[in-house]
Design a protein around this motif. Sequence first.
Motif, short mmCIF file in Angstrom:
data_model
loop_
_atom_site.label_atom_id
_atom_site.label_comp_id
_atom_site.label_asym_id
_atom_site.label_seq_id
_atom_site.Cartn_x
_atom_site.Cartn_y
_atom_site.Cartn_z
N LEU A 13 -29.80 -14.98 58.12
CA LEU A 13 -30.48 -13.86 57.48
C LEU A 13 -30.45 -13.98 55.96
O LEU A 13 -29.45 -14.34 55.37
N THR A 14 -31.56 -13.62 55.35
CA THR A 14 -31.61 -13.56 53.89
C THR A 14 -30.95 -12.26 53.44
O THR A 14 -30.67 -11.37 54.26
N ALA A 15 -30.73 -12.13 52.15
CA ALA A 15 -30.17 -10.89 51.61
C ALA A 15 -31.07 -9.70 51.96
O ALA A 15 -30.59 -8.63 52.34
N PHE A 16 -32.38 -9.90 51.87
CA PHE A 16 -33.32 -8.84 52.22
C PHE A 16 -33.19 -8.46 53.69
O PHE A 16 -33.18 -7.28 54.04
N ASP A 17 -33.09 -9.46 54.57
CA ASP A 17 -32.94 -9.20 56.00
C ASP A 17 -31.69 -8.38 56.28
O ASP A 17 -31.72 -7.45 57.10
N ARG A 18 -30.59 -8.72 55.61
CA ARG A 18 -29.34 -7.98 55.82
C ARG A 18 -29.50 -6.53 55.39
O ARG A 18 -29.07 -5.61 56.08
N LEU A 19 -30.15 -6.31 54.24
CA LEU A 19 -30.37 -4.93 53.78
C LEU A 19 -31.31 -4.19 54.73
O LEU A 19 -31.13 -2.99 55.00
N TRP A 20 -32.32 -4.89 55.23
CA TRP A 20 -33.25 -4.28 56.16
C TRP A 20 -32.53 -3.84 57.44
O TRP A 20 -32.77 -2.75 57.96
N LEU A 21 -31.65 -4.68 57.94
CA LEU A 21 -30.88 -4.32 59.13
C LEU A 21 -29.96 -3.14 58.86
O LEU A 21 -29.80 -2.27 59.71
N CYS A 22 -29.38 -3.09 57.68
CA CYS A 22 -28.54 -1.94 57.32
C CYS A 22 -29.37 -0.66 57.36
O CYS A 22 -28.92 0.37 57.89
N GLU A 23 -30.57 -0.71 56.82
CA GLU A 23 -31.45 0.46 56.83
C GLU A 23 -31.89 0.80 58.25
O GLU A 23 -31.98 1.97 58.62
N ALA A 24 -32.16 -0.20 59.07
CA ALA A 24 -32.55 0.05 60.46
C ALA A 24 -31.43 0.75 61.22
O ALA A 24 -31.68 1.68 61.99
N VAL A 25 -30.19 0.33 61.00
CA VAL A 25 -29.05 0.99 61.65
C VAL A 25 -28.93 2.42 61.13
O VAL A 25 -28.73 3.36 61.90
N ARG A 26 -29.09 2.61 59.82
CA ARG A 26 -29.01 3.96 59.25
C ARG A 26 -30.06 4.88 59.86
O ARG A 26 -29.77 6.00 60.27
N LEU A 27 -31.30 4.39 59.96
CA LEU A 27 -32.37 5.19 60.53
C LEU A 27 -32.13 5.46 62.02
O LEU A 27 -32.42 6.56 62.51
N THR A 28 -31.62 4.47 62.73
CA THR A 28 -31.29 4.66 64.14
C THR A 28 -30.31 5.80 64.30
O THR A 28 -30.48 6.68 65.16
N GLU A 29 -29.28 5.81 63.47
CA GLU A 29 -28.28 6.88 63.56
C GLU A 29 -28.83 8.22 63.08
O GLU A 29 -28.49 9.26 63.63
N ALA A 30 -29.69 8.20 62.06
CA ALA A 30 -30.25 9.44 61.54
C ALA A 30 -31.14 10.12 62.59
O ALA A 30 -31.16 11.35 62.67
#
Length: 81
Positions: A13-30
């Motif tokens: 994963l690129t740095a962008f991909d890692r940040l994108w996954l972090c946001e996807a997890v955040r949105l999943t929980e939200a």
Amino acid sequence: MPDNRPDAATPDLTAFDRLWLCEAVRLTEAHGGLLDDAEANRRAIAAGGSLARRIEARALWLAAHPDRTGTHRAAVGGARQ
């Protein structure tokens, strides 16, 4: 002893991909409620580092979980199209 670094589980994963996954997890929980994250939290704390690094470690571990990998990888792939 397992390697708890966030990039150890997702070396491709690129740095962008890692940040994108972090946001996807955040949105999943939200939108769907908190995930069962006891193991992810334990690993993130063990990995140490700054708060941002621990949040990333937790999110990447959750994203790499077999039940979630396809969903989050699809989110990354969809963003690139």
